[in-house]
Write a protein that holds these residues in place. Structure first.
Motif, PDB file in Angstrom:
ATOM      1  N   TYR A 144     -33.776  36.096 -42.401  1.00 50.24           N
ATOM      2  CA  TYR A 144     -33.321  35.215 -41.575  1.00 50.24           C
ATOM      3  C   TYR A 144     -32.372  34.824 -40.908  1.00 50.24           C
ATOM      4  N   ASP A 145     -31.586  33.831 -40.484  1.00 50.99           N
ATOM      5  CA  ASP A 145     -31.165  33.402 -39.569  1.00 50.99           C
ATOM      6  C   ASP A 145     -30.335  32.066 -39.233  1.00 50.99           C
ATOM      7  N   THR A 146     -29.756  31.619 -38.888  1.00 52.60           N
ATOM      8  CA  THR A 146     -28.829  30.103 -39.590  1.00 52.60           C
ATOM      9  C   THR A 146     -30.105  29.472 -38.981  1.00 52.60           C
ATOM     10  N   PRO A 202     -29.792  34.619 -50.791  1.00 55.92           N
ATOM     11  CA  PRO A 202     -29.363  36.206 -50.342  1.00 55.92           C
ATOM     12  C   PRO A 202     -27.847  35.693 -49.915  1.00 55.92           C
ATOM     13  N   PRO A 203     -27.044  36.456 -51.004  1.00 54.40           N
ATOM     14  CA  PRO A 203     -25.643  35.954 -51.055  1.00 54.40           C
ATOM     15  C   PRO A 203     -25.316  36.167 -49.982  1.00 54.40           C
ATOM     16  N   SER A 204     -26.096  36.948 -48.329  1.00 55.25           N
ATOM     17  CA  SER A 204     -25.508  36.742 -46.540  1.00 55.25           C
ATOM     18  C   SER A 204     -25.154  35.114 -46.474  1.00 55.25           C
ATOM     19  N   LEU A 205     -26.358  34.616 -47.153  1.00 54.94           N
ATOM     20  CA  LEU A 205     -27.105  33.631 -46.842  1.00 54.94           C
ATOM     21  C   LEU A 205     -25.962  32.590 -47.364  1.00 54.94           C
ATOM     22  N   ARG A 206     -25.863  32.631 -48.606  1.00 60.15           N
ATOM     23  CA  ARG A 206     -25.014  31.843 -48.703  1.00 60.15           C
ATOM     24  C   ARG A 206     -23.422  31.858 -49.063  1.00 60.15           C
ATOM     25  N   SER A 207     -23.172  33.016 -48.242  1.00 54.76           N
ATOM     26  CA  SER A 207     -21.245  32.948 -47.652  1.00 54.76           C
ATOM     27  C   SER A 207     -21.642  31.904 -46.525  1.00 54.76           C
ATOM     28  N   LEU A 208     -22.867  32.200 -45.399  1.00 56.42           N
ATOM     29  CA  LEU A 208     -23.099  31.637 -43.727  1.00 56.42           C
ATOM     30  C   LEU A 208     -23.113  29.810 -44.382  1.00 56.42           C
TER      31      LEU A 208
END
Length: 90
Positions: A42-44, A70-76
């Protein structure tokens, strides 16, 4: 429940949004849940798709939540200040 694909980047965003909005219109429950467990690439654009889906759900008087983001997307999402708009299902 609406389900995100394994890949949601700029390339798939328009088609994915169209699919989600069709599912949203057919969804008769008062709350909409999007399952993001399968999301691996995924991306933004994934955030943009989810936020547009949320806007449509709210316009239809429904609640909206995402589970399995996903944690990294939640972080973003948090970094962009929209994390609370994509609250997980408890």
């Amino acid at each position: 429940m609406l389900v995100l694909p394994a890949e949601l980047t700029h390339r798939q965003a328009t088609a994915c949004l169209h699919m989600l909005l069709q599912g949203l219109k057919a969804h008769r429950e008062p709350g909409v849940v999007v399952d993001a467990h399968a999301l691996a690439v995924y991306d933004t654009s994934a955030l943009a798709v989810l936020l547009e889906c949320r806007r449509e759900a709210i316009d239809e008087g429904k609640t909206f939540a995402v589970q399995g983001l996903p944690p990294s997307l939640r972080s973003l999402a948090g970094l962009y200040g929209v994390g609370l708009l994509l609250t997980p299902v408890a």
